[in-house]
Design a protein around this motif. Sequence first.
Motif, mmCIF file in Angstrom:
data_model
loop_
_atom_site.group_PDB
_atom_site.id
_atom_site.type_symbol
_atom_site.label_atom_id
_atom_site.label_comp_id
_atom_site.label_asym_id
_atom_site.label_seq_id
_atom_site.Cartn_x
_atom_site.Cartn_y
_atom_site.Cartn_z
ATOM 1 N N ILE A 23 45.229 38.348 42.111
ATOM 2 C CA ILE A 23 46.070 39.095 43.036
ATOM 3 C C ILE A 23 46.594 40.365 42.384
ATOM 4 N N ARG A 24 46.934 40.256 41.097
ATOM 5 C CA ARG A 24 47.511 41.401 40.386
ATOM 6 C C ARG A 24 46.461 42.338 39.813
ATOM 7 N N GLY A 25 45.187 42.036 40.051
ATOM 8 C CA GLY A 25 44.130 42.915 39.585
ATOM 9 C C GLY A 25 43.901 42.875 38.091
ATOM 10 N N LEU A 26 44.200 41.721 37.454
ATOM 11 C CA LEU A 26 44.022 41.581 36.008
ATOM 12 C C LEU A 26 42.663 40.969 35.704
ATOM 13 N N ASN A 27 42.235 41.098 34.460
ATOM 14 C CA ASN A 27 40.923 40.584 34.064
ATOM 15 C C ASN A 27 40.905 39.062 33.970
ATOM 16 N N GLY A 28 42.032 38.460 33.613
ATOM 17 C CA GLY A 28 42.100 37.010 33.471
ATOM 18 C C GLY A 28 43.507 36.573 33.130
ATOM 19 N N THR A 29 43.685 35.255 33.004
ATOM 20 C CA THR A 29 45.031 34.729 32.742
ATOM 21 C C THR A 29 45.561 35.145 31.375
ATOM 22 N N GLU A 30 44.648 35.475 30.454
ATOM 23 C CA GLU A 30 45.124 35.886 29.127
ATOM 24 C C GLU A 30 45.920 37.188 29.204
ATOM 25 N N ASP A 31 45.655 38.003 30.246
ATOM 26 C CA ASP A 31 46.407 39.250 30.396
ATOM 27 C C ASP A 31 47.827 39.007 30.891
#
Length: 689
Positions: free
Chosen positions: A226-234
């Motif tokens: 949803i936030r447009g991040l690459n993955g949960t690590e971000d």
Amino acid sequence: MAKKPTAGKGGQGDSENGFHPFVADSDLSETIDFDRFLLPIEVTTSGSTDLRSLKLAEYGKLLQAIPIPVFFVDCTAAIVFANKAVEKYLEESLGDGITTFNALFPDPREAQIAAQALRDVFSDRKARQLEGLLEIAGIKLWGRVHLRSIRVKEKQLILALVEDLTAERKRLILNEKYRKLYNLLPIGIVEFALVQPVSTDMPLPEALTMIMEARAVEGNAEFARIRGLNGTEDLMGATLEEFLPYERDNRALFRTWINRKFAIASAETRSFRNNSSVRYLENILIGIVSNERLLGFWLATRDVTERQGLNEERLKAQKMESVGIMAGGIAHDFNNFLTVILGSISLVKMEAEPESRIYRLLSDAEQGAQRAKELTSQLLTFSKGGEPVKKVASFAPLIEEWVAFALRGSNVTYDFAIDSDLWLVEIDEGQVCQVINNIVINAAQAMREGGRLHVAANNVVVGSDSGVALDDGKYVRVSLHDTGPGIPQEHLHRVFDPYFTTKPHGTGLGLATSYSIIKGHSGTICVESQPKSGTTFHVYLPASEKCLEEGGLAEEVVLHGSGRVLIMDDVEMVRRTAYRLLRHMGYEVDTARDGDEAIEFCELAVAKGTPYDAVIVDLTVPGAPGAREVVGELRRIDPAARVLVSSGYATDPVMNRFQEFGFDGVVTKPYNAEQLHRVLSAVIAQRPR
């Protein structure tokens, strides 16, 4: 350092339930020699250990105090000692008839593995562990059994300690299920940890500062998406300020949440991604509170952009409906007045000399009234249920003509990219021309210093995955892209709202009218814009499978007729004007105020043997029968009657599909002498003689 566990002899491999023996620590190969002074145990001549004396020994007391089950097992696999922790699984105290070690394992295959592991410990004296399903006195549990070689006097035994892992295993399974569910949820969730707890009575500014500094410790994949991040690590280590800054729509959410002492609070907010696209998010704050202190919290986020779009469409439709009802009523009354004006001008023109000055002045007045008629037509596009008068058209030449006309004299250049095989459309040319004109004029006004308008028209097939709010099918899409400054993001979602405008002298009806027109054609119109990159409007109209209609040449109309005509209208001025026009053209005319009076006139005329050749009835009469209510009765009285419906209110399908409702023609208000005579003479000619 403990070495990596390895499979034990004779019991290698896992069973179906995950039960397996392994070497716990290769250094533990020494047999424990119980101190004879601590364990005054009598060993019988048969070599068995006296269980009762062990219970009385000091070390035996220590074993009894251990809160986990403890067994002594001899070389025959018999359990010769069990402490009191075992008794919680039994209905009575443990006696001498203790079961065998193998009986602790309900699965026969696992019992064999356990027996082999026991023999291996007797043989090599290396400690081992078994983990799997156990059963003690009918009670099943998931346990880990620690096996260790011991010596009691001269007797070698195995010390077996049982860890009950049932609760831990359930927790691990639950955590795994939770983890899978957590990552499969269609809602984004992230957990935040505070540097220090926040008291529920802490002042708002201080509480906000500490909350905004909270850092993410765990989040799921949906939140990252949803936030447009690459993955949960971000997500890890990010502050709340990065995801939910204290500004605009978020302020009310934070105030509500804190005032509720960190109970659940939610609000919908707008978010801008890196590509400047707007997303609507539903944010939910859930506090983890203990002793009136906030220890941490969750932020749950759901992307409701699509739902917001549907809500905006619904609200837009409701606004248009309200404006339409008002506009339809105004247009109805205004068209009645225009009928009087145009009819009266026609009458005077028929008395004047065509070359005279007064005739020219009357012609100018008539032209002005016709332009006023066009304005009422624009108002009627708002009307609920208003139907455009459609015909099949080739769209390409119309687009080129309309755009060129709208930009004539401006400093904006234009170009076209139109499919050579562009599909036909079925449209009301006047209304759709108004749509294109509105968009083109807006584009020209946005490019005050000059610019370029690119117009494309393509055949498109809309499907369920097209992202356009249309039924599946074939459409013609017209895209108009300008090189202006673009529309600000905060205004983009309101451009089709009635009366919304950013122009100093604008009315806010241009695009609202366009939206209503295209919806009335079963199409849609949408807009996209980026700052400094211009604006693009996309107009979708359904493609038509019909063929083009062949047009004929207009014939000169002679304003003279004959026959008996009845006019029914509730407005006296309209009745009087129509009466004068028809009398001047040679017709015999009667007038009626409503449907009941019209029926009386028809009955009387038929009884006298002088029926009317045509009856013109008003569509709506306040508080009395109108055209739709009386047409059936008029047909009953005189089956040969020619009945025409008249109205300036185009919201009723009767005006566009009059034959389906039993009428022979339509007289649309406002009308002049020529328009009235053309329709009336054609209908009277069809009356059986």
